[in-house]
Design a protein around this motif. Structure first.
Motif, PDB file in Angstrom:
ATOM      1  N   LEU A  91       0.805  -1.357   0.023  1.00 51.81           N
ATOM      2  CA  LEU A  91       0.145   0.028  -0.082  1.00 51.81           C
ATOM      3  C   LEU A  91       0.950   1.179   0.105  1.00 51.81           C
ATOM      4  O   LEU A  91       0.510   2.235  -0.586  1.00 51.81           O
TER       5      LEU A  91
ATOM      6  N   PHE B 181      -0.900  -2.875 -10.119  1.00 53.60           N
ATOM      7  CA  PHE B 181      -0.270  -4.077  -9.408  1.00 53.60           C
ATOM      8  C   PHE B 181      -1.063  -5.367  -9.345  1.00 53.60           C
ATOM      9  O   PHE B 181      -2.408  -5.237  -9.616  1.00 53.60           O
TER      10      PHE B 181
ATOM     11  N   GLU C  93       3.840   1.316  -1.359  1.00 51.41           N
ATOM     12  CA  GLU C  93       4.221   1.456  -2.682  1.00 51.41           C
ATOM     13  C   GLU C  93       3.189   1.887  -3.934  1.00 51.41           C
ATOM     14  O   GLU C  93       3.811   2.700  -4.499  1.00 51.41           O
ATOM     15  N   ALA C  94       2.041   1.700  -3.331  1.00 55.96           N
ATOM     16  CA  ALA C  94       0.922   2.215  -4.303  1.00 55.96           C
ATOM     17  C   ALA C  94       0.909   3.643  -4.172  1.00 55.96           C
ATOM     18  O   ALA C  94       0.731   4.415  -5.255  1.00 55.96           O
ATOM     19  N   GLY C  95       1.453   4.370  -3.042  1.00 58.62           N
ATOM     20  CA  GLY C  95       1.263   5.565  -2.811  1.00 58.62           C
ATOM     21  C   GLY C  95       2.457   6.366  -3.416  1.00 58.62           C
ATOM     22  O   GLY C  95       2.365   7.359  -4.222  1.00 58.62           O
ATOM     23  N   TYR C  96       3.699   5.681  -3.257  1.00 62.36           N
ATOM     24  CA  TYR C  96       4.760   6.027  -3.914  1.00 62.36           C
ATOM     25  C   TYR C  96       4.583   6.086  -5.364  1.00 62.36           C
ATOM     26  O   TYR C  96       5.057   7.216  -6.193  1.00 62.36           O
ATOM     27  N   ALA C  97       4.105   5.041  -5.966  1.00 64.14           N
ATOM     28  CA  ALA C  97       3.833   4.881  -7.314  1.00 64.14           C
ATOM     29  C   ALA C  97       3.023   6.199  -7.843  1.00 64.14           C
ATOM     30  O   ALA C  97       3.244   6.319  -9.169  1.00 64.14           O
TER      31      ALA C  97
ATOM     32  N   ASN D 268       9.690   1.988 -12.824  1.00 65.10           N
ATOM     33  CA  ASN D 268       8.929   3.032 -12.076  1.00 65.10           C
ATOM     34  C   ASN D 268       9.888   3.422 -10.798  1.00 65.10           C
ATOM     35  O   ASN D 268       9.156   4.015 -10.022  1.00 65.10           O
TER      36      ASN D 268
ATOM     37  N   PHE E 100      -6.341   2.104  -1.505  1.00 66.81           N
ATOM     38  CA  PHE E 100      -6.335   2.213  -0.194  1.00 66.81           C
ATOM     39  C   PHE E 100      -7.380   1.925   0.653  1.00 66.81           C
ATOM     40  O   PHE E 100      -8.533   2.460   0.313  1.00 66.81           O
TER      41      PHE E 100
END
Lengths: 224, 270
Positions: free
Chosen positions: A122, B95, A124-128, B60, B101
């Motif tokens: 999660l 992903f 990482e999803a933010g950083y991405a 990325n 979130f």
């Protein structure tokens, strides 16, 4: 039966004014202590979870020191120890400061555990999406890890409130101090400490109901 | 489908040169050269552990590379001192595990970064997010939380979230691998439609039918290297390399029946 039959309600009624005054002092120190302990815990917990160099180690030492010494020793250190170093704090300052320092150590561990429980994927999803480290913390780790930490912070908050009773030993006029004074003048020990227990129960139940309400409002699904 | 039109001298959207990456002793990327043109859909296939996902994560900048260089629209993004967070805004990634979130509604998942990073107003962001959610067929689910959505719906929200940042290229990391079989189609359709709009895409997948129909170009990776590349139908139907042939034979999708396969003494399926 004998004790109950001779239970002197009038002692409690007569002391209502004094007990109420003690209650206000308990709440003053307790609320300030809990709010500040949450703040300390959030900040230091974040430093710990993100392994910020130096600050992480300092926070860890603080937690170790506080968790492994009795809170009464900490209170006495602030009140009787610091003046030796030329630092004189008044009773109220020592009252809220000592329970903040004590509660902050436990809150730090609560929040560290919560932040570390946020799945890496999660973050990482933010950083991405282009978040900086600070943005990632504010918008991903804090809201998710904070919710994970919430239940364990209730226990610490309750302990902070209950520990305010130790402040009688430095003469801070909170509930226990007041009740203890009255019983030593009236010798109505049983009545006074019963009244005292009721006060603490009411405070703690209200506090936990409040936090549990928050917890329900903010609940995360079981699996995410 | 759209790449053939690109002029040869046009700057590739993504270019990688001799990219190497190891985790300890384990060499995951062993000298990867890569170029993705504007509007191209590049499909990457290969056995698990071949480095496909790591390649996407390196592009990325989620994984630092050991050596080599990567460019985005001509700008070297592996150079020292680049603003990583800003680069990542221009590279979308979706992903395998969706990674929505959990505390935010679908629409807020989509708008969060635009509002916080781009400082878009909530009104403007909501309008744009609803547009994107309707593009992936989920306008009605905007107010739902991720756990109230199926895996396929969550993945489509994740695609909308990536598109919200208006990326120059979107990386798809096995985006249907965690889905129940009946939910795979709804995600692949969204990918196909996105490819048709001319989005530049790198798609790591095990869906051979998708690779064949939507891919402009196909890479086969094994052991951290690009073993073979070409037009998807060429590689899939007439693989030149022995490793590619073996992989395609092993993947059940390409076998005509289970009876053609057996387990060798080495424990491999042949």
């Amino acid at each position: 039966m004998h004790v109950l039959a001779s239970f002197e309600w009038s002692v409690i009624w007569d002391s209502q004014g004094a007990l109420w005054g003690g209650f206000k002092h308990t709440m003053k120190a307790g609320v300030v202590g809990i709010v500040l302990a949450y703040l300390v815990g959030l900040v230091l917990g974040a430093l710990r979870a993100h392994r910020i160099p130096i600050l992480n180690q300092l926070a860890a030492s603080y937690v170790e020191l506080i968790r492994n010494t009795p809170i009464l020793v900490q209170i006495f250190f602030l009140y009787y120890g610091l003046p030796v170093l030329g630092i004189h704090l008044d009773v109220f300052t020592v009252a809220w400061l000592s329970i903040t320092i004590w509660g902050g150590a436990f809150m730090t561990e609560n929040f560290r555990a919560g932040f570390e429980a946020v799945p890496q994927r999660l973050s990482e999803a933010g950083y991405a999406l282009g978040f900086t480290r600070l943005q990632e913390f504010l918008y991903v780790t804090l809201p998710i890890g904070g919710r994970i930490a919430l239940p364990s912070t209730i226990n610490s908050a309750i302990s902070v409130i209950k520990n305010t009773s130790l402040l009688l030993l430095i003469g801070y006029p909170e509930l226990t101090y007041v009740a203890n004074n009255i019983q030593s003048n009236t010798f109505r020990t049983f009545e006074m400490f019963t009244a005292l227990a009721v006060y603490y129960l009411a405070i703690v139940w209200t506090l936990s109901a409040l936090i549990r309400f928050l917890e329900r409002r903010l609940a995360l699904p079981e699996a995410f | 489908m759209n790449a053939q039109a690109a002029a040869p001298e046009a700057e590739p959207v993504v270019r990688a040169e001799d990219v190497r990456k190891s985790f300890g002793e384990n060499v995951v990327l062993d000298g990867i050269d890569l170029s993705v043109s504007m509007g191209e859909t590049l499909v990457v296939i290969g056995p698990s552990g071949s480095g496909k996902s790591t390649l996407l994560r390196c592009i990325n900048l989620l994984e630092p590379i050991d050596s080599g260089r990567i460019w985005l629209e001509g700008e070297e993004i592996t150079a020292k001192g680049v603003k990583v967070a800003q680069i990542r805004q221009r590279i979308g990634i979706v992903f395998q595990q969706f990674n929505l979130f959990p505390h935010l509604k679908a629409i807020d998942n989509v708008t969060l970064a635009a509002r916080r990073v781009r400082h878009m107003s909530r009104r403007e962001a909501d309008a744009r997010a609803l547009e994107l959610l309707s593009r992936v067929g989920l306008q009605e689910k905007a107010k739902q939380h991720p756990h109230q959505l199926s895996g396929g719906q969550q993945q489509r929200v994740a695609i909308a979230r990536a598109l919200m940042m208006e990326p120059r290229v979107v990386l798809f990391d096995e985006v249907t691998s965690a889905l129940d079989p009946e939910l795979v189609g709804e995600v692949l359709v969204v990918l196909r439609d996105l490819a048709e709009t001319g989005m530049t895409m790198v798609v790591v997948t095990h869906e051979m039918q998708f690779a064949r129909e939507v891919g402009d170009r196909l890479l086969f990776m094994d052991d951290g290297r690009i073993v073979e590349e070409g037009i998807p139908s060429d590689v899939l139907d007439r693989p030149k390399q022995e490793r590619t042939k073996r992989f395609l034979r092993r993947s059940l999708q390409m076998a005509h029946s289970l009876e053609e396969l057996s387990i060798t003494d080495q424990g491999e399926v042949e």
